[in-house]
Write a protein that holds these residues in place. Structure first.
Motif, PDB file in Angstrom:
ATOM      1  N   ASN A  94     -16.010  -6.274  -2.560  1.00 50.72           N
ATOM      2  CA  ASN A  94     -16.026  -6.239  -1.093  1.00 50.72           C
ATOM      3  C   ASN A  94     -17.301  -6.858  -0.529  1.00 50.72           C
ATOM      4  OD1 ASN A  94     -13.501  -5.040  -0.960  1.00 50.72           O
ATOM      5  ND2 ASN A  94     -14.326  -2.958  -0.991  1.00 50.72           N
ATOM      6  N   PHE A  99     -17.871  -8.064   3.206  1.00 52.76           N
ATOM      7  CA  PHE A  99     -17.621  -6.797   3.890  1.00 52.76           C
ATOM      8  C   PHE A  99     -18.448  -5.692   3.247  1.00 52.76           C
ATOM      9  CE2 PHE A  99     -14.627  -9.547   5.670  1.00 52.76           C
ATOM     10  CZ  PHE A  99     -14.475  -9.085   6.975  1.00 52.76           C
ATOM     11  N   SER A 101     -20.126  -3.362   4.430  1.00 52.08           N
ATOM     12  CA  SER A 101     -19.976  -1.995   4.943  1.00 52.08           C
ATOM     13  C   SER A 101     -18.742  -1.321   4.361  1.00 52.08           C
ATOM     14  CB  SER A 101     -19.940  -1.997   6.473  1.00 52.08           C
ATOM     15  OG  SER A 101     -19.189  -3.097   6.956  1.00 52.08           O
ATOM     16  N   SER A 102     -17.962  -2.051   3.541  1.00 49.95           N
ATOM     17  CA  SER A 102     -16.919  -1.435   2.713  1.00 49.95           C
ATOM     18  C   SER A 102     -17.310  -1.530   1.235  1.00 49.95           C
ATOM     19  CB  SER A 102     -15.560  -2.122   2.917  1.00 49.95           C
ATOM     20  OG  SER A 102     -14.900  -1.619   4.059  1.00 49.95           O
TER      21      SER A 102
ATOM     22  N   ILE B 230      -9.026  -3.670  -5.145  1.00 48.70           N
ATOM     23  CA  ILE B 230      -9.387  -3.664  -3.713  1.00 48.70           C
ATOM     24  C   ILE B 230      -8.249  -4.010  -2.759  1.00 48.70           C
ATOM     25  CG2 ILE B 230     -11.841  -4.112  -4.127  1.00 48.70           C
ATOM     26  CD1 ILE B 230     -11.277  -7.049  -3.242  1.00 48.70           C
ATOM     27  N   ARG B 253      -6.987  -5.763   1.294  1.00 47.01           N
ATOM     28  CA  ARG B 253      -8.401  -5.484   0.989  1.00 47.01           C
ATOM     29  C   ARG B 253      -9.216  -5.410   2.288  1.00 47.01           C
ATOM     30  NH1 ARG B 253     -11.689  -9.697   2.188  1.00 47.01           N
ATOM     31  NH2 ARG B 253     -10.918 -11.830   1.949  1.00 47.01           N
ATOM     32  N   PRO B 254     -10.371  -4.736   2.238  1.00 44.34           N
ATOM     33  CA  PRO B 254     -11.266  -4.769   3.390  1.00 44.34           C
ATOM     34  C   PRO B 254     -11.567  -6.220   3.775  1.00 44.34           C
ATOM     35  CG  PRO B 254     -12.027  -3.150   1.798  1.00 44.34           C
ATOM     36  CD  PRO B 254     -10.893  -3.899   1.144  1.00 44.34           C
ATOM     37  N   GLY B 255     -11.404  -6.530   5.044  1.00 43.47           N
ATOM     38  CA  GLY B 255     -11.627  -7.900   5.502  1.00 43.47           C
ATOM     39  C   GLY B 255     -10.389  -8.774   5.404  1.00 43.47           C
ATOM     40  N   PHE B 276     -11.656   1.912   9.662  1.00 40.06           N
ATOM     41  CA  PHE B 276     -12.359   2.025   8.385  1.00 40.06           C
ATOM     42  C   PHE B 276     -11.750   1.154   7.288  1.00 40.06           C
ATOM     43  CE2 PHE B 276     -14.153   5.756  10.527  1.00 40.06           C
ATOM     44  CZ  PHE B 276     -15.493   5.475  10.327  1.00 40.06           C
ATOM     45  N   HIS B 278     -11.099  -2.030   7.762  1.00 38.70           N
ATOM     46  CA  HIS B 278     -11.579  -3.410   7.956  1.00 38.70           C
ATOM     47  C   HIS B 278     -10.449  -4.439   7.916  1.00 38.70           C
ATOM     48  CE1 HIS B 278     -16.111  -2.875   6.949  1.00 38.70           C
ATOM     49  NE2 HIS B 278     -16.005  -3.300   8.180  1.00 38.70           N
TER      50      HIS B 278
END
Lengths: 338, 338
Positions: A94, A99, A101-102, B230, B253-255, B276, B278
């Motif tokens: 991540n 990212f 912050s993840s 992820i 995934r985040p982002g 949270f 993302h």
């Protein structure tokens, strides 16, 4: 050492707390240069988030490295450092995707309104400035660690592009930094929604071209008037309430984007409404770590001055008054000096 | 002329209906070459959307211009044309921004399962092919008018990039076209979620590299396994149920980004969960008009063959059986020949 502790809504005290120290070889300890009170600190202060037991407060910091754990090689004692409210190893998938912050090892800061602070994941989290910056730059560097980084993320998530029209919902410190970000991203027209004169003034100073004082559906109607009837290309939602989210979604043109960066409280988005709006929606805790080198550079070269959001400076001893002033909207944001 | 009319859930009939004719100078009338039944036609057929009074059905079409209104200069009688299920003037601000399905004068098609069809906004909506294409291309051109365009939009909204990993939720015609789109966008890994063998086979033929048969949280866990823990960069949500949306959001995934193109039915997205995660979220009726020249070209040059989603071809007379076969999942998608 001394640090702020919340005991109950409305009750923040400066107390003697355990000294910050290295707990893991990946930690560092910094001596706080300046710290501050965040809009999100007001959620527990106002009782909108529960305080089950007394706990330390604060997640924004800049300072001097006091001690670095054995696995921390990127910074060394004496250096002036800026970090994010979300610590990150800067090596996981991540983090590599931008990212941080993840981060798979994220630890959110929560003890920063204090004389010293333990920084987990110090290697990936802290960025040292080139020499020790003059004290006049500390407020802006402090802003970079959270509110400026968050405003930047709002503009990125709202896909602000050169020549576009951006709306900023929320005139708190993050919203005001969102105005700075929209300008730096090249927005041609920046509409700040604010009904507080000193904040309107600062928004204009930061680059807002228009101010809308109306709220809710009236505010939306005004935005539509200003944007040829269809809405803005990008809207930065910097509050976190259901009303602010509704206002943001309704102010965006089909195909436009909302970046939302206030932690949502009781916000639900109707799937069918979002569908027919054609609006894109992205939010989350800002990946500040990704922006740090760039934003530090913009501050150090005088290109941006987000430290202006601090309109009250107090010694750390008066942390309680710092909260009170923000709660009563007498201050946009309180800077604290240990 | 003859056209399909729904009277009640499960009751679609071919009847004599009013002839399609020019009502406004901006209209055209086409003689239908081929039309079809859409997955979204099953919502009223299954009673998930109310049928208060009998009404015509169908929004997908290709055909020959029969007559053009006095203000229509872009196409002329005899030409073979492809259009979108959403008609658009192609001149308003939303059209110029590329969101023709949010055209300020949009009229959604709803009378296409018929021998002739009136096309509002004909000037902006219809695209003539270069000469009359061979009949073997008609199914793919018909797919372009809706499901292929919608799959394309899903990939765009999910921000599929070269070298990325894309997941497709839903193995209906749109999901299968989403696989085609993800491949054309350059995704390196395309994971189709499907538990029906013939659809899995077609997904692989279209470019899927992996098949996941598990659903819900088990399906999510499997996606995580396949993506380094992820989640995927892009997820195309091609269903429209709350379960599918949850599955899509949790698989990203985040982002990463979710593109959602199935009309959401009782879907609500929790603001804090989205925050949270993302994950970016964008959906809506596909702006097919923007894609038409490109997609027509890809079909005419044999680069893509989305017509393969039609696994049942019937004369228009048997429209009722066409619905039944899709409802009972005996067919992915039914082509109808007037």
């Amino acid at each position: 050492m001394r640090g702020a502790v919340i005991h109950a809504p409305g009750d923040v005290r400066l107390e003697t707390v355990d000294d910050a120290r290295i707990l893991k070889p990946t930690d560092a300890v910094i001596r706080t240069a300046v710290t501050c009170v965040c809009g999100s600190d007001l959620w527990p202060y106002r009782g909108a988030e529960p305080t089950d037991a007394p706990h330390p407060m604060g997640h924004e910091y800049v300072g001097f490295v006091e001690e670095a754990g054995s696995e921390v090689t990127s910074v060394k004692p004496g250096q002036f450092v800026v970090g994010s409210f979300a610590t990150s190893d800067d090596t996981c998938a991540n983090c590599r995707n931008g990212f941080q912050s993840s981060c798979l090892n994220v630890e959110f800061m929560s003890t920063c309104q204090a004389e010293y602070v333990r920084i987990p994941n110090a290697q990936g989290t802290l960025v040292a400035t080139d020499g020790v910056p003059g004290e006049e730059l500390w407020p802006s560097l402090l802003a970079v660690s959270d509110v400026m980084g968050t405003g930047w993320w709002a503009a990125e998530a709202a896909e602000v592009e050169p020549g576009s029209t951006a709306v900023v919902v929320g005139d708190g410190a993050v919203g005001l930094c969102g105005v700075i970000a929209a300008k730096e991203f090249g927005a041609e027209r920046i509409i700040a929604m604010s009904r507080h004169e000193p904040r309107q003034k600062l928004a204009r100073e930061f680059g807002a071209t228009d101010i809308v004082t109306e709220r809710g559906e009236e505010g939306v109607a005004r935005i539509k008037e200003l944007t040829g009837g269809i809405g803005a290309d990008s809207v930065l939602e910097c509050v976190g309430t259901a009303q602010a989210m509704r206002q943001a979604l309704h102010s965006t043109r089909p195909g436009g984007s909302v970046g939302f960066v206030g932690v949502p409280h009781e916000v639900a988005v109707d799937g069918q409404e979002l569908f027919f709006s054609h609006v894109g929606l992205r939010g989350g805790p800002a990946p500040v770590r990704r922006y740090l080198p760039d934003l530090i550079d913009r501050v150090m070269t005088g290109r941006i001055d987000p430290g202006k959001v601090f309109d009250l400076t107090l010694p750390l001893e008066q942390v309680a008054e710092g909260y009170r002033a923000m709660d009563e909207r007498r201050a946009v944001k309180t800077l604290l000096k240990p």
